[in-house]
Design a protein around this motif. Structure first.
Motif, PDB file in Angstrom:
ATOM      1  N   SER A   1       2.391   1.645  -3.426  1.00  0.00           N
ATOM      2  CA  SER A   1       1.360   2.084  -4.367  1.00  0.00           C
ATOM      3  C   SER A   1       1.082   3.577  -4.214  1.00  0.00           C
ATOM      4  O   SER A   1       0.937   4.295  -5.212  1.00  0.00           O
ATOM      5  N   ARG A   2       1.001   4.048  -2.987  1.00  0.00           N
ATOM      6  CA  ARG A   2       0.791   5.490  -2.751  1.00  0.00           C
ATOM      7  C   ARG A   2       1.936   6.293  -3.362  1.00  0.00           C
ATOM      8  O   ARG A   2       1.711   7.316  -4.024  1.00  0.00           O
ATOM      9  N   ARG A   3       3.145   5.836  -3.151  1.00  0.00           N
ATOM     10  CA  ARG A   3       4.303   6.554  -3.703  1.00  0.00           C
ATOM     11  C   ARG A   3       4.273   6.520  -5.232  1.00  0.00           C
ATOM     12  O   ARG A   3       4.595   7.514  -5.888  1.00  0.00           O
ATOM     13  N   SER A   4       3.860   5.397  -5.807  1.00  0.00           N
ATOM     14  CA  SER A   4       3.745   5.308  -7.265  1.00  0.00           C
ATOM     15  C   SER A   4       2.746   6.324  -7.790  1.00  0.00           C
ATOM     16  O   SER A   4       2.991   6.971  -8.814  1.00  0.00           O
ATOM     17  N   ARG A   5       1.605   6.463  -7.104  1.00  0.00           N
ATOM     18  CA  ARG A   5       0.602   7.454  -7.518  1.00  0.00           C
ATOM     19  C   ARG A   5       1.189   8.860  -7.496  1.00  0.00           C
ATOM     20  O   ARG A   5       0.943   9.657  -8.402  1.00  0.00           O
ATOM     21  N   GLU A   6       1.952   9.174  -6.432  1.00  0.00           N
ATOM     22  CA  GLU A   6       2.571  10.497  -6.312  1.00  0.00           C
ATOM     23  C   GLU A   6       3.561  10.742  -7.446  1.00  0.00           C
ATOM     24  O   GLU A   6       3.593  11.835  -8.017  1.00  0.00           O
ATOM     25  N   ILE A   7       4.355   9.751  -7.764  1.00  0.00           N
ATOM     26  CA  ILE A   7       5.342   9.893  -8.839  1.00  0.00           C
ATOM     27  C   ILE A   7       4.633  10.032 -10.178  1.00  0.00           C
ATOM     28  O   ILE A   7       4.953  10.923 -10.974  1.00  0.00           O
TER      29      ILE A   7
ATOM     30  N   GLU B   1       0.830  -1.209   0.000  1.00  0.00           N
ATOM     31  CA  GLU B   1       0.000   0.000   0.000  1.00  0.00           C
ATOM     32  C   GLU B   1       0.866   1.261   0.000  1.00  0.00           C
ATOM     33  O   GLU B   1       0.564   2.229  -0.703  1.00  0.00           O
ATOM     34  N   ARG B   2       1.960   1.262   0.767  1.00  0.00           N
ATOM     35  CA  ARG B   2       2.876   2.417   0.776  1.00  0.00           C
ATOM     36  C   ARG B   2       3.530   2.601  -0.591  1.00  0.00           C
ATOM     37  O   ARG B   2       3.618   3.718  -1.102  1.00  0.00           O
TER      38      ARG B   2
END
Length: 162
Positions: free
Chosen positions: A106-112, A103-104
């Motif tokens: 994935s969140r970072r991927s969304r931000e990038i 989940e972490r």
């Protein structure tokens, strides 16, 4: 709360929504399993319910942190080499830990991904020139495939045949 399926709208919204739903589907294949069942080897490969999630977290880091953000392996927030090590789960890692890791990541991927347009490209050694659009589609495919693997493993765990 599950992501609501979006079936109409802007291309990026549809791609991101589908990717998020596949991320959630993969998590759901393992949620609620005991620690022993999450690690059960039911096939010859390294594929277990927990290792699928560990691999997915590494895939997030490889494609978004390394390739799109340009970070080195050492700068990523977890394992990001392109090898079988992506399936390795340490004995002290719980299923909850690995779900949280995915989940972490994935969140970072969304931000990038939010920093780029769908048509933006990167030259990736061994891959060629890829667009963000292609990356999102590749991740949708990857996680859908692994959610299917997880579904089969879960069926074997929940309803073993004699």
């Amino acid at each position: 709360m599950p992501t609501t399926s979006i079936t109409d709208g802007a291309e990026r919204t549809l791609l991101e929504n589908t990717l998020d739903r596949n991320r959630e589907a993969l998590i759901e294949t393992a949620r609620g399993l005991s620690e022993a069942d999450a690690r059960r080897r039911l096939v010859a490969s390294l594929t277990t319910p927990i290792s699928l999630l560990k691999h997915a977290a590494a895939a997030e880091r490889i494609w978004f942190q390394r390739f799109w953000a340009g970070l080195s392996e050492a700068e990523c927030d977890g394992y990001s080499a392109r090898d079988k090590g992506t399936f390795a789960v340490e004995d002290d890692e719980s299923l909850a830990d690995v779900i949280a890791e995915f989940e972490r990541a994935s969140r970072r991927s969304r931000e990038i991904a939010a920093r780029f347009d769908l048509d933006d490209t990167k030259d990736i050694p061994g891959e060629g020139t890829i667009s963000l659009r292609w990356t999102l589609l590749a991740m949708i495919e990857e996680f859908a495939r692994h959610a299917g693997h997880g579904d089969i493993l879960r069926e074997q765990i929940d309803q073993p045949t004699s």
